[in-house]
Design an enzyme around this catalytic site. Structure first.
Site, PDB file in Angstrom:
ATOM      1  N   GLU A  29      -7.551  -2.281  -2.520  1.00  0.00           N
ATOM      2  CA  GLU A  29      -6.878  -1.404  -1.552  1.00  0.00           C
ATOM      3  C   GLU A  29      -5.954  -0.426  -2.282  1.00  0.00           C
ATOM      4  O   GLU A  29      -5.912   0.762  -1.970  1.00  0.00           O
ATOM      5  CB  GLU A  29      -6.049  -2.229  -0.561  1.00  0.00           C
ATOM      6  CG  GLU A  29      -6.849  -3.102   0.377  1.00  0.00           C
ATOM      7  CD  GLU A  29      -5.957  -3.810   1.397  1.00  0.00           C
ATOM      8  OE1 GLU A  29      -5.048  -3.177   1.955  1.00  0.00           O
ATOM      9  OE2 GLU A  29      -6.174  -5.011   1.636  1.00  0.00           O
ATOM     10  N   ASN A  32      -6.107   5.059   8.029  1.00  0.00           N
ATOM     11  CA  ASN A  32      -5.709   3.652   7.980  1.00  0.00           C
ATOM     12  C   ASN A  32      -6.489   2.947   6.879  1.00  0.00           C
ATOM     13  O   ASN A  32      -7.597   3.367   6.524  1.00  0.00           O
ATOM     14  CB  ASN A  32      -6.026   2.985   9.326  1.00  0.00           C
ATOM     15  CG  ASN A  32      -5.605   1.527   9.364  1.00  0.00           C
ATOM     16  OD1 ASN A  32      -4.528   1.157   8.888  1.00  0.00           O
ATOM     17  ND2 ASN A  32      -6.458   0.666   9.919  1.00  0.00           N
ATOM     18  N   ASP A  51      -9.606  -0.008  14.456  1.00  0.00           N
ATOM     19  CA  ASP A  51     -10.358  -0.096  13.191  1.00  0.00           C
ATOM     20  C   ASP A  51     -11.750   0.521  13.313  1.00  0.00           C
ATOM     21  O   ASP A  51     -12.756  -0.083  12.908  1.00  0.00           O
ATOM     22  CB  ASP A  51     -10.458  -1.571  12.750  1.00  0.00           C
ATOM     23  CG  ASP A  51      -9.093  -2.190  12.503  1.00  0.00           C
ATOM     24  OD1 ASP A  51      -8.181  -1.453  12.089  1.00  0.00           O
ATOM     25  OD2 ASP A  51      -8.927  -3.400  12.730  1.00  0.00           O
ATOM     26  N   HIS A  68      -8.010  -0.914   5.975  1.00  0.00           N
ATOM     27  CA  HIS A  68      -8.318  -2.198   6.601  1.00  0.00           C
ATOM     28  C   HIS A  68      -8.997  -3.096   5.568  1.00  0.00           C
ATOM     29  O   HIS A  68      -9.905  -2.645   4.857  1.00  0.00           O
ATOM     30  CB  HIS A  68      -9.241  -1.979   7.810  1.00  0.00           C
ATOM     31  CG  HIS A  68      -9.563  -3.253   8.518  1.00  0.00           C
ATOM     32  ND1 HIS A  68      -8.668  -3.867   9.365  1.00  0.00           N
ATOM     33  CD2 HIS A  68     -10.653  -4.048   8.473  1.00  0.00           C
ATOM     34  CE1 HIS A  68      -9.210  -4.992   9.817  1.00  0.00           C
ATOM     35  NE2 HIS A  68     -10.418  -5.126   9.299  1.00  0.00           N
ATOM     36  N   ASN A  96       0.827  -1.215   0.000  1.00  0.00           N
ATOM     37  CA  ASN A  96       0.000   0.000   0.000  1.00  0.00           C
ATOM     38  C   ASN A  96       0.857   1.259   0.000  1.00  0.00           C
ATOM     39  O   ASN A  96       0.502   2.266  -0.620  1.00  0.00           O
ATOM     40  CB  ASN A  96      -0.968  -0.009   1.188  1.00  0.00           C
ATOM     41  CG  ASN A  96      -2.210  -0.837   0.901  1.00  0.00           C
ATOM     42  OD1 ASN A  96      -3.043  -0.448   0.098  1.00  0.00           O
ATOM     43  ND2 ASN A  96      -2.305  -2.003   1.528  1.00  0.00           N
TER      44      ASN A  96
HETATM   45  C1  GRF Z   1      -3.206  -4.638   4.037  1.00  0.00           C
HETATM   46  O1  GRF Z   1      -4.067  -5.702   3.773  1.00  0.00           O
HETATM   47  C2  GRF Z   1      -3.888  -3.573   4.837  1.00  0.00           C
HETATM   48  O2  GRF Z   1      -5.242  -3.437   4.551  1.00  0.00           O
HETATM   49  C3  GRF Z   1      -3.700  -4.067   6.252  1.00  0.00           C
HETATM   50  O3  GRF Z   1      -2.412  -4.619   6.270  1.00  0.00           O
HETATM   51  C4  GRF Z   1      -2.058  -5.060   4.958  1.00  0.00           C
HETATM   52  C5  GRF Z   1      -0.767  -4.384   4.612  1.00  0.00           C
HETATM   53  O4  GRF Z   1      -0.222  -4.844   3.419  1.00  0.00           O
HETATM   54  N1  GRF Z   1      -3.875  -2.985   7.194  1.00  0.00           N
HETATM   55  P1  GRF Z   1       0.973  -4.029   2.745  1.00  0.00           P
HETATM   56  O5  GRF Z   1       2.112  -3.995   3.752  1.00  0.00           O
HETATM   57  O6  GRF Z   1       0.480  -2.667   2.409  1.00  0.00           O
HETATM   58  O7  GRF Z   1       1.341  -4.817   1.531  1.00  0.00           O
END
Ligand code: GRF
Length: 200
Positions: A174, A107, A145, A109, A14
């Site tokens: 995401e 954040n 969350d 999630h 992300n």
């Molecule tokens: C993601 O699934 C996010 O939604 C959750 O932790 C994971 C992080 O993945 N909070 P990355 O490190 O961004 O690949």
């Protein structure tokens, strides 16, 4: 120019999606000022440095929650960060940090909150047998969350899905949703009414 600080603990996909969006101006007039990981082993640290994004490790071990958060905040402030993005950051934030950055911590999630907060949200949803799940970007408050929802995306559960295939589809959403939500927050074109984030 708005400055983003990104907190990670792991692979950082992300974080990279946000970096791509900044580079491609899908998040306009922004730069990533700093990536902070609490874990030296986080793959995201090397990925950030590979993009010439400043990245530091601040080990939380041996410190109280607030002591660690004060160290993180000192780094964020040194870099003039406007918005803090949690991206797979596996730590709860102290009330001190939440107050200091009120409505400036966001954040992502991997479920449609308030369903399935906490760890392994994709597996929780899969095991529950839901037909739809997805991901949520929300402002961070003192409960896990929980804060006001900025954006959500829905992902259908297919009959032949496994937790892994479902998680992969959620992750792709995401990577689209988080930049859109951050762009909205940086634009200032929203207001917060109780639990509601209203786009203007
Ligand atoms: C993601 O699934 C996010 O939604 C959750 O932790 C994971 C992080 O993945 N909070 P990355 O490190 O961004 O690949």
């Amino acid at each position: 120019m708005k400055r983003l600080g990104i907190l990670i603990s792991g692979r950082g996909s992300n974080m990279m999606a946000l970096a791509d969006a900044v580079r491609e101006r899908r998040i306009p007039q922004a730069e990533i000022a700093l990536v902070v990981s609490n874990a030296a082993t986080a793959a995201g640290i090397e990925r950030a440095r590979g993009r010439s994004i400043p990245a530091v490790v601040l080990d939380h071990r041996g410190k109280t929650r607030e002591e660690h958060d004060r160290a993180v905040a000192a780094e964020l402030e040194r870099c003039g960060v406007d918005l803090v993005c949690l991206a797979g950051y596996m730590r709860l934030l102290s009330p001190w940090f939440i107050r200091r950055y009120e409505h400036r911590v966001v954040n992502i999630h991997p479920s449609l909150l308030p369903a399935f907060p906490g760890l392994d949200a994709q597996k929780q949803a899969f095991d529950y047998g839901v037909k739809f799940t997805g991901c949520t970007v929300h402002l961070v408050d003192e409960e896990l969350d929980h804060g006001p929802i900025v954006k959500q995306a829905v992902v259908a559960v297919e009959p032949d899905d496994s937790v892994e295939t479902l998680s992969a589809r959620i992750l792709r959403e995401e990577h689209k949703l988080y930049p859109q939500a951050v762009a909205l927050l940086l634009s200032g074109r929203y207001r917060i009414e109780g639990r509601r984030v209203v786009e203007m």
